[in-house]
Design a protein around this motif. Sequence first.
Motif, PDB file in Angstrom:
ATOM      1  N   UNK A  52      53.034  43.091 -55.666  1.00 20.34           N
ATOM      2  CA  UNK A  52      53.822  41.798 -55.795  1.00 20.34           C
ATOM      3  C   UNK A  52      54.020  41.283 -54.432  1.00 20.34           C
ATOM      4  N   UNK A  53      54.412  42.063 -53.477  1.00 19.86           N
ATOM      5  CA  UNK A  53      54.731  41.318 -52.371  1.00 19.86           C
ATOM      6  C   UNK A  53      53.346  40.902 -51.744  1.00 19.86           C
ATOM      7  N   UNK A  54      52.171  41.184 -52.242  1.00 15.50           N
ATOM      8  CA  UNK A  54      50.893  40.504 -51.640  1.00 15.50           C
ATOM      9  C   UNK A  54      50.765  38.945 -52.066  1.00 15.50           C
ATOM     10  N   UNK A  55      51.444  38.611 -53.068  1.00 15.98           N
ATOM     11  CA  UNK A  55      51.564  37.325 -53.460  1.00 15.98           C
ATOM     12  C   UNK A  55      52.327  36.732 -52.596  1.00 15.98           C
ATOM     13  N   UNK A  56      53.510  37.004 -52.061  1.00 22.69           N
ATOM     14  CA  UNK A  56      54.450  36.592 -50.989  1.00 22.69           C
ATOM     15  C   UNK A  56      53.591  36.079 -49.874  1.00 22.69           C
ATOM     16  N   UNK A  57      52.790  37.194 -49.465  1.00 19.70           N
ATOM     17  CA  UNK A  57      51.771  37.018 -48.312  1.00 19.70           C
ATOM     18  C   UNK A  57      50.916  36.042 -48.306  1.00 19.70           C
TER      19      UNK A  57
END
Length: 365
Positions: A52-57
């Motif tokens: 899910x942190x890849x969405x922030x990236x």
Amino acid sequence: MVWLFIAMYQLVYYSEQKDLVDRQRYDIVALGKAITNAESGQRGYLLTGHTLFLDTLEQGRTETRQVLVRLDKQTSDQPEVRIGLDRIKQLVHQKFDVMDKTIQVQLHAGDFSPHLSLNKDKGREVMKLIDDQLDEIDSKLQRLREGFEQEIRKRMFASVIGAILLGVLIIGVLLFSYRSTTELLEQVLENQAVAKQASHQADHDLLTGLPNRRSVDVHLANTYQLARHTSKQFAILFMDLDGFKQVNDKYGHGVGDALLIEVADMFKKVLRQSDFLARQGGDEFVLVVGSYLYRQELTQLAERLIKLFSQPVMTRGIPLEIGVSIGIAEYPHHGKHVKQLLHVADKAMYDSKKSGKNRYSFGSE
């Protein structure tokens, strides 16, 4: 009369140019924030392994591209700014390249790949170059703005004189000129307010109102110089909220943002006036502590900060259970330079995470 109209035309022109510079300075701040958000997503993924942190990236990457497109259009007639912007484009490409490579290493080599630390350090170096370029462009824009303000004052003076001379002959023209001059004065005051706000936003986090990463660098540089000349010690505390991502996932970013504001206020209530608290980005905070004598003072401070979360934090009527992991580095005990201290504090914070979270750790001896 022709002279008056020329002065008025130039006044409007320089006001528009100053407005453009204000928008550019705001976009410079937005660019730094977008890259920082992307970096937070990358670090979150490396820390937790949650995709899910890849969405922030990716969101940070998209926002970065959008801001660069706006700046590209706005600086088409500013060659002195264009040079710096082109350099930033190259550095941004390198920055995201490093982040993407780090993600790939994590995916293929696992959490304990020795390449991660190397890529992390390279990413910080590139981020430092980006911040320097952003500061340089902001300084150039500030000088342009000051030049436009000077020209506006000259045109304002010329407009007033012209209006007075013309008013001696024609009362009606005097009234018209007075109205135009008043509107222009209001515009100047409004632009000054926008510039003041933009200047504040360049050094402060827009959400919590705390100093931002750029302010941390300046404060640490000053604190380091003072400590080196007076042989005094200071400490850096890296603080990362535990459970913040779960709050965002469950209740949405609106509640998450409100929680960050509440946490910032909670931190400030237990700190001294001389302590420097800043938001590093995402759910990370930095605390610089000077004027202390014994390590026990830092231990007591860390315990007070952790105790703040012994009960759920009420946010918008919702009891939210979070904690804080803290890493502590002391000058000169853990390092002789700021960059070294930041690295030690960051690593100590991750040690607190690995040891069970909601606790503090000092840097390695």
